[in-house]
Scaffold this motif. Structure first.
Motif, PDB file in Angstrom:
ATOM      1  N   TYR A  58      15.460 -13.437 -17.378  1.00  0.00           N
ATOM      2  CA  TYR A  58      16.459 -12.436 -17.760  1.00  0.00           C
ATOM      3  C   TYR A  58      15.931 -11.030 -17.486  1.00  0.00           C
ATOM      4  O   TYR A  58      14.720 -10.794 -17.518  1.00  0.00           O
ATOM      5  CB  TYR A  58      16.748 -12.503 -19.266  1.00  0.00           C
ATOM      6  CG  TYR A  58      17.390 -13.774 -19.778  1.00  0.00           C
ATOM      7  CD1 TYR A  58      18.454 -14.364 -19.119  1.00  0.00           C
ATOM      8  CD2 TYR A  58      16.937 -14.345 -20.963  1.00  0.00           C
ATOM      9  CE1 TYR A  58      19.052 -15.509 -19.632  1.00  0.00           C
ATOM     10  CE2 TYR A  58      17.532 -15.489 -21.480  1.00  0.00           C
ATOM     11  CZ  TYR A  58      18.584 -16.074 -20.801  1.00  0.00           C
ATOM     12  OH  TYR A  58      19.169 -17.191 -21.310  1.00  0.00           O
ATOM     13  N   VAL A  60      16.834  -6.801 -18.804  1.00  0.00           N
ATOM     14  CA  VAL A  60      17.557  -6.158 -19.904  1.00  0.00           C
ATOM     15  C   VAL A  60      19.043  -6.157 -19.553  1.00  0.00           C
ATOM     16  O   VAL A  60      19.418  -6.138 -18.372  1.00  0.00           O
ATOM     17  CB  VAL A  60      17.069  -4.712 -20.175  1.00  0.00           C
ATOM     18  CG1 VAL A  60      15.663  -4.730 -20.733  1.00  0.00           C
ATOM     19  CG2 VAL A  60      17.156  -3.853 -18.931  1.00  0.00           C
ATOM     20  N   ALA A  61      19.878  -6.163 -20.578  1.00  0.00           N
ATOM     21  CA  ALA A  61      21.315  -6.373 -20.350  1.00  0.00           C
ATOM     22  C   ALA A  61      21.909  -5.332 -19.413  1.00  0.00           C
ATOM     23  O   ALA A  61      22.723  -5.654 -18.552  1.00  0.00           O
ATOM     24  CB  ALA A  61      22.056  -6.363 -21.683  1.00  0.00           C
ATOM     25  N   ARG A  62      21.509  -4.078 -19.563  1.00  0.00           N
ATOM     26  CA  ARG A  62      22.198  -3.050 -18.759  1.00  0.00           C
ATOM     27  C   ARG A  62      21.670  -2.970 -17.332  1.00  0.00           C
ATOM     28  O   ARG A  62      22.197  -2.213 -16.516  1.00  0.00           O
ATOM     29  CB  ARG A  62      22.161  -1.706 -19.456  1.00  0.00           C
ATOM     30  CG  ARG A  62      20.794  -1.182 -19.746  1.00  0.00           C
ATOM     31  CD  ARG A  62      20.864   0.197 -20.322  1.00  0.00           C
ATOM     32  NE  ARG A  62      21.084   0.182 -21.754  1.00  0.00           N
ATOM     33  CZ  ARG A  62      21.148   1.278 -22.498  1.00  0.00           C
ATOM     34  NH1 ARG A  62      21.069   2.449 -21.944  1.00  0.00           N
ATOM     35  NH2 ARG A  62      21.310   1.189 -23.793  1.00  0.00           N
ATOM     36  N   THR A  91      26.416  -5.206 -13.944  1.00  0.00           N
ATOM     37  CA  THR A  91      27.171  -6.381 -14.407  1.00  0.00           C
ATOM     38  C   THR A  91      27.205  -7.445 -13.286  1.00  0.00           C
ATOM     39  O   THR A  91      27.025  -7.105 -12.120  1.00  0.00           O
ATOM     40  CB  THR A  91      28.628  -5.980 -14.748  1.00  0.00           C
ATOM     41  OG1 THR A  91      29.157  -5.182 -13.679  1.00  0.00           O
ATOM     42  CG2 THR A  91      28.697  -5.184 -16.041  1.00  0.00           C
ATOM     43  N   ASN A 250      26.658  -1.592 -24.064  1.00  0.00           N
ATOM     44  CA  ASN A 250      25.376  -2.294 -24.002  1.00  0.00           C
ATOM     45  C   ASN A 250      25.358  -3.481 -24.967  1.00  0.00           C
ATOM     46  O   ASN A 250      24.938  -4.590 -24.606  1.00  0.00           O
ATOM     47  CB  ASN A 250      24.240  -1.317 -24.320  1.00  0.00           C
ATOM     48  CG  ASN A 250      22.886  -1.944 -24.068  1.00  0.00           C
ATOM     49  OD1 ASN A 250      22.703  -2.666 -23.082  1.00  0.00           O
ATOM     50  ND2 ASN A 250      21.939  -1.693 -24.950  1.00  0.00           N
ATOM     51  N   ARG A 251      25.882  -3.269 -26.183  1.00  0.00           N
ATOM     52  CA  ARG A 251      25.903  -4.379 -27.154  1.00  0.00           C
ATOM     53  C   ARG A 251      26.798  -5.514 -26.670  1.00  0.00           C
ATOM     54  O   ARG A 251      26.469  -6.692 -26.794  1.00  0.00           O
ATOM     55  CB  ARG A 251      26.378  -3.875 -28.523  1.00  0.00           C
ATOM     56  CG  ARG A 251      25.248  -3.211 -29.308  1.00  0.00           C
ATOM     57  CD  ARG A 251      25.669  -2.793 -30.706  1.00  0.00           C
ATOM     58  NE  ARG A 251      26.418  -1.542 -30.720  1.00  0.00           N
ATOM     59  CZ  ARG A 251      27.699  -1.404 -31.028  1.00  0.00           C
ATOM     60  NH1 ARG A 251      28.414  -2.456 -31.368  1.00  0.00           N
ATOM     61  NH2 ARG A 251      28.287  -0.222 -31.002  1.00  0.00           N
ATOM     62  N   GLN A 254      24.955  -7.311 -23.859  1.00  0.00           N
ATOM     63  CA  GLN A 254      23.884  -8.172 -24.390  1.00  0.00           C
ATOM     64  C   GLN A 254      24.448  -9.498 -24.887  1.00  0.00           C
ATOM     65  O   GLN A 254      23.897 -10.564 -24.637  1.00  0.00           O
ATOM     66  CB  GLN A 254      23.192  -7.473 -25.570  1.00  0.00           C
ATOM     67  CG  GLN A 254      22.306  -6.313 -25.180  1.00  0.00           C
ATOM     68  CD  GLN A 254      21.834  -5.530 -26.406  1.00  0.00           C
ATOM     69  OE1 GLN A 254      22.492  -5.515 -27.452  1.00  0.00           O
ATOM     70  NE2 GLN A 254      20.690  -4.869 -26.267  1.00  0.00           N
ATOM     71  N   ASN A 255      25.585  -9.404 -25.580  1.00  0.00           N
ATOM     72  CA  ASN A 255      26.144 -10.606 -26.216  1.00  0.00           C
ATOM     73  C   ASN A 255      26.956 -11.472 -25.267  1.00  0.00           C
ATOM     74  O   ASN A 255      26.882 -12.692 -25.309  1.00  0.00           O
ATOM     75  CB  ASN A 255      27.035 -10.195 -27.394  1.00  0.00           C
ATOM     76  CG  ASN A 255      26.223  -9.832 -28.614  1.00  0.00           C
ATOM     77  OD1 ASN A 255      25.799 -10.726 -29.343  1.00  0.00           O
ATOM     78  ND2 ASN A 255      25.967  -8.566 -28.819  1.00  0.00           N
ATOM     79  N   ILE A 258      24.520 -11.325 -21.150  1.00  0.00           N
ATOM     80  CA  ILE A 258      23.040 -11.373 -21.095  1.00  0.00           C
ATOM     81  C   ILE A 258      22.516 -10.426 -20.007  1.00  0.00           C
ATOM     82  O   ILE A 258      21.876  -9.442 -20.302  1.00  0.00           O
ATOM     83  CB  ILE A 258      22.477 -12.804 -20.883  1.00  0.00           C
ATOM     84  CG1 ILE A 258      23.031 -13.779 -21.929  1.00  0.00           C
ATOM     85  CG2 ILE A 258      20.932 -12.760 -20.882  1.00  0.00           C
ATOM     86  CD1 ILE A 258      22.378 -13.762 -23.274  1.00  0.00           C
ATOM     87  N   CYS A 259      22.803 -10.745 -18.734  1.00  0.00           N
ATOM     88  CA  CYS A 259      22.387  -9.831 -17.663  1.00  0.00           C
ATOM     89  C   CYS A 259      22.955 -10.339 -16.339  1.00  0.00           C
ATOM     90  O   CYS A 259      23.425 -11.458 -16.240  1.00  0.00           O
ATOM     91  CB  CYS A 259      20.858  -9.747 -17.558  1.00  0.00           C
ATOM     92  SG  CYS A 259      20.058 -11.280 -17.062  1.00  0.00           S
TER      93      CYS A 259
END
Ligand SMILES: Cc1ncc(COP(=O)(O)O)c(C=O)c1O
Length: 382
Positions: A58, A60-62, A91, A250-251, A254-255, A258-259
């Motif tokens: 993974y 980081v999400a962003r 994304t 971002n939240r 993340q949920n 993931i990425c």
């Protein structure tokens, strides 16, 4: 039991047509919007090298910082606009970006203003988060340019956002800068947030493209690698979001996501840094030739496009003069001529007498599609 929300989401007819057409033999595909060119070799190498180097976990999400920086740099290079990489969220394609945008912007019942015609999936994103859709009309005789006055008339206290898409699907219309600036100003006056889908940027022939970020920072911008770099199946895109939305987006990312895939992000950096030069000029020239092949053909067929698309790779043609509705016409093109096109109903009420021809496929196929339709139409009584 399926939720009301899920039940309200309609099928994407272009994909249905593709599914039917792919079960048939010898079909010319003028229905889907998939570029027929590959990304540069260096992009493949970057993906493979990164994969082999083990970048399969993974991120980081962003998104990876280097990619977010490369995206921000592109706004400076192409449009002369400064974008803080902190506002960039990577994304897996621009579609998930759109989902995050509407999820951030709309409470249940809140309205997103869309254009009619417009990209088939937009209303379904809104329905998926229990928002509501209102539309403003686009007219062929005005080159399918949205009118500020129509947006002004449609905005109400329920309107949370309005969406502009330029170059546009399904029309190929490119909004001029003044009009875009005026729509942004009208939205700001009403406290409405602009969402700009800029996925076809880079694919304009006669027009200058403007990012909405030239006029405001208070907008959600969606873009990605699918169209300009021919990377549809790589699933990589991005959004630029207003400062006030960074944390919420971002939240959600993340949920919900993931990425985006790790090694594909590295390939994205190379696609952006290596951009665009002669390669994109050649691609644009090829699309322009194909567009002209179709425009001339449509005139010979005695049909009317009524405008000249300036970007993307779509032409919306009024087939109201042919027997049946546009679904019947698309069926006849597929079953009797072996040419898949998308019936306009996919794109809104105002396109329901139209079919959309996509010239994202190779020039030989576009010409063969034209020949087949021409042969069929010669047998049709009008
Ligand atoms: C207007 C528009 N927006 C978004 C998308 C989705 O693109 P992506 O592959 O980045 O999810 C498409 C795909 O056809 C499109 O036409």
């Amino acid at each position: 039991m399926v939720s009301e929300r899920a039940g309200a989401v309609e099928p994407f007819i272009a994909m249905d047509v593709l599914e039917r057409a792919s079960r048939m033999e010898d079909v010319v595909h003028l229905e889907v919007g998939e570029p027929d060119f590959d990304p540069p070799e260096a992009v493949f190498d970057a993906a493979v090298d990164s994969l082999r180097a083990g970048n399969t976990d993974y991120t980081v999400a962003r998104g990876k910082p280097e990619l977010r920086r490369a995206i921000a740099d592109r706004y400076d290079r192409v449009y002369g606009v400064t974008v803080d990489p902190e506002r960039v969220v990577v994304t897996p394609g621009s579609s998930p970006g759109l989902l995050l945008a509407v999820a951030t912007l709309l409470d249940p019942g809140d309205e997103l203003l869309l254009t009619d015609p417009g990209y088939a999936c937009y209303p379904n994103f809104v329905r998926a988060v229990s928002g509501t859709v209102e539309t403003v009309p686009l007219r062929a005789e005005a080159g399918f340019q949205p009118r500020v006055a129509d947006f002004e008339a449609a905005m109400s206290e329920d309107t949370a956002g309005l969406l502009v898409n330029s170059p546009a699907n399904p029309t190929g219309a490119v909004m001029d800068g003044d009009a875009l600036g005026a729509v942004v100003a009208a939205a700001e006056r009403e406290g409405v947030t602009v969402v700009a889908d800029e996925i076809y940027h880079g694919l304009s022939y006669d027009a200058t493209e403007h990012t909405v970020l030239e006029y405001t920072d208070d907008a959600f911008v969606l873009d990605g690698f699918s169209k300009r770099y021919g990377m549809t199946g790589w699933r990589l895109g991005w959004m630029v979001v207003p400062d006030w939305a960074v944390d919420a987006v971002n939240r959600l990312a993340q949920n919900l996501l993931i990425c985006a895939p790790n090694f594909i992000q590295d390939a994205g950096v190379v696609a952006l840094r290596g951009e665009d030069g002669d390669r994109l000029d050649d691609i644009r020239e090829t699309y322009r030739e194909r567009r002209d092949v179709l425009l001339e053909a449509v005139e010979r067929w005695g049909l009317d496009a009524g405008y000249t698309p300036e970007g993307a790779y779509y032409l919306l043609v009024d087939v109201g003069g042919l027997p049946g509705d546009s679904v019947d016409v698309a069926d006849a093109f597929l079953e009797e001529a072996g040419v898949a096109v998308t019936p306009g109903v996919d794109f809104g009420d105002r396109a329901s007498d139209c079919v959309r021809l996509s010239y994202a496929t190779d020039t030989g196929s576009v010409k063969e599609g034209v020949r087949r339709i021409e042969k069929l139409l010669a047998t049709v009584e009008r």
